[in-house]
Design an enzyme around this catalytic site. Structure first.
Site, PDB file in Angstrom:
ATOM      1  CG  ASN A   9      30.761  40.436  29.691  1.00 19.71           C
ATOM      2  OD1 ASN A   9      29.830  39.809  29.222  1.00 19.71           O
ATOM      3  ND2 ASN A   9      31.158  40.393  31.013  1.00 19.71           N
ATOM      4  CD1 TRP A  10      28.844  43.148  23.886  1.00 14.18           C
ATOM      5  CD2 TRP A  10      26.665  42.774  22.778  1.00 14.18           C
ATOM      6  NE1 TRP A  10      28.794  43.547  22.704  1.00 14.18           N
ATOM      7  CE2 TRP A  10      27.574  43.403  21.857  1.00 14.18           C
ATOM      8  CE3 TRP A  10      25.487  42.435  22.659  1.00 14.18           C
ATOM      9  CZ2 TRP A  10      27.523  43.446  20.635  1.00 14.18           C
ATOM     10  CZ3 TRP A  10      25.220  42.661  21.013  1.00 14.18           C
ATOM     11  CH2 TRP A  10      26.104  43.030  20.263  1.00 14.18           C
ATOM     12  CE  LYS A  11      29.794  43.501  32.685  1.00 11.77           C
ATOM     13  NZ  LYS A  11      30.298  43.904  33.962  1.00 11.77           N
ATOM     14  CG  HIS A  94      32.308  37.981  34.648  1.00 16.03           C
ATOM     15  ND1 HIS A  94      31.648  38.694  35.391  1.00 16.03           N
ATOM     16  CD2 HIS A  94      32.804  38.880  33.741  1.00 16.03           C
ATOM     17  CE1 HIS A  94      32.017  39.841  35.245  1.00 16.03           C
ATOM     18  NE2 HIS A  94      32.532  40.111  34.138  1.00 16.03           N
ATOM     19  CD  GLU A  96      29.217  41.175  36.216  1.00 15.66           C
ATOM     20  OE1 GLU A  96      28.419  40.845  35.163  1.00 15.66           O
ATOM     21  OE2 GLU A  96      29.549  42.293  36.244  1.00 15.66           O
ATOM     22  CD  GLU A 166      36.900  40.926  33.936  1.00 16.84           C
ATOM     23  OE1 GLU A 166      36.878  41.951  33.053  1.00 16.84           O
ATOM     24  OE2 GLU A 166      36.174  40.428  34.095  1.00 16.84           O
ATOM     25  N   GLY A 172      32.814  47.240  36.463  1.00 16.10           N
ATOM     26  CA  GLY A 172      31.272  48.184  36.707  1.00 16.10           C
ATOM     27  C   GLY A 172      31.064  49.502  37.696  1.00 16.10           C
ATOM     28  CB  SER A 212      36.251  50.822  35.012  1.00 18.67           C
ATOM     29  OG  SER A 212      35.207  50.381  36.151  1.00 18.67           O
ATOM     30  N   GLY A 233      33.098  45.568  29.598  1.00 18.63           N
ATOM     31  CA  GLY A 233      31.791  45.590  29.971  1.00 18.63           C
ATOM     32  C   GLY A 233      31.319  46.796  29.378  1.00 18.63           C
ATOM     33  N   GLY A 234      30.905  47.440  30.440  1.00 20.34           N
ATOM     34  CA  GLY A 234      30.136  48.765  29.946  1.00 20.34           C
ATOM     35  C   GLY A 234      30.457  49.382  28.830  1.00 20.34           C
TER      36      GLY A 234
HETATM   37  C1  PEP Z   1      33.468  42.926  32.869  1.00 21.43           C
HETATM   38  O1  PEP Z   1      32.170  42.820  32.429  1.00 21.43           O
HETATM   39  O2  PEP Z   1      34.271  42.087  32.508  1.00 21.43           O
HETATM   40  C2  PEP Z   1      34.137  44.394  32.918  1.00 21.43           C
HETATM   41  C3  PEP Z   1      35.207  44.448  33.239  1.00 21.43           C
HETATM   42  O3  PEP Z   1      33.152  45.251  33.017  1.00 21.43           O
HETATM   43  P1  PEP Z   1      33.320  46.743  33.142  1.00 21.43           P
HETATM   44  O4  PEP Z   1      34.172  47.184  31.961  1.00 21.43           O
HETATM   45  O5  PEP Z   1      31.840  47.613  32.816  1.00 21.43           O
HETATM   46  O6  PEP Z   1      34.047  46.970  34.460  1.00 21.43           O
END
Ligand code: PEP
Length: 248
Positions: A9-11, A94, A96, A166, A172, A212, A233-234
């Protein structure tokens, strides 16, 4: 046997040119024999990334869609618009989007129906907050979110979906769920699918962990019985995504 899925997930990161460069370098290195690898990119990056990965088996995903086919919804994007550009996966619900854009479980349900109708593979996100975990209501919360998301979805469509567990407190934050916490939550979701749709359907449906995930923890998380890969994500916009996808 469920094929793993590792979706990045590049966000809201990377311009089209940056995204295309990153994708062109990374995609050919990803081994998609054991896991489907997916880049869920910003809308504006879709065309450029589609071109960059066209000779590879990496899938292209979006991070949201609208549940209507057209109309006065300024700033929104339909399933057909995504499909025409080669998008085949879409993240729905998601945390967010739930938190910053007030996306409800009912909206998630409508979006899930629309994605399936269009032939997109939805990646439906659910997860508890830290307070909910501390209150010991994680299982109830996950069951409620999944139940509402899947209202009216017939059994034969369920294995075409992917569910991402999640925990909000792990997204994050660098604070990853333990392998056991992640497994336990994914097992709760699979148990609910068994109750709603039967064992065969539940066993055929991929359930991911997200929060994470990185190159150091992915392998052990993805080895848990009910964890069929990850939503990342990150670490998905870093070269380490290669190790996460190829690492088992
Ligand atoms: C996500 O954006 O779905 C996510 C799990 O982010 P991260 O891996 O940065 O925690």
């Amino acid at each position: 046997m469920r094929k793993k899925v590792v979706a990045g997930n590049w966000k809201m990161n990377m311009t089209p040119s940056d995204g295309a460069k990153f994708a062109a370098e990374l995609a050919p290195k990803l081994n998609t024999d054991n896991a489907e690898a997916v880049f869920c990119v910003p809308y504006t990056d879709i065309a450029a990334v589609a071109e960059a990965i066209k000779e590879t088996n990496v899938g292209l995903g979006a991070q949201n869609l609208h549940y209507e086919d057209k109309g006065a919804f300024t700033g929104e994007i339909t399933a057909a618009m995504l499909m025409e550009l080669g998008v085949r996966y879409v993240i729905i619900g998601h945390s967010e989007r739930r938190e910053y854009y007030a996306e409800t479980d009912e909206a998630v349900n409508k979006k899930l129906k629309k994605a399936l109708e269009a032939g997109l593979t939805p990646i439906v996100c659910v997860g508890e907050s830290l307070i909910q975990r501390e209150q010991n209501i994680t299982a109830d919360w996950l069951r409620m979110q999944v139940r509402i998301a899947f209202l009216g979805i017939p059994a034969e469509a369920v294995p075409k979906t992917v569910i991402a567990y999640e925990p909000i407190w792990a997204i994050g934050t660098g604070k990853v769920a333990t392998n056991e916490q992640a497994q336990e939550a994914c097992a709760v979701i699979r148990q609910l699918l068994t109750e709603l749709y039967g064992k065969e359907t539940a066993e055929a449906t991929r359930i991911l962990y997200g929060g994470s995930v990185n190159a150091d923890n992915a392998k052990a998380l993805f080895a848990m019985d009910d964890i069929d890969g990850g939503l990342v994500g990150g670490a998905s916009i870093k070269p380490e995504f290669e190790k996460i996808v190829n690492g088992y």
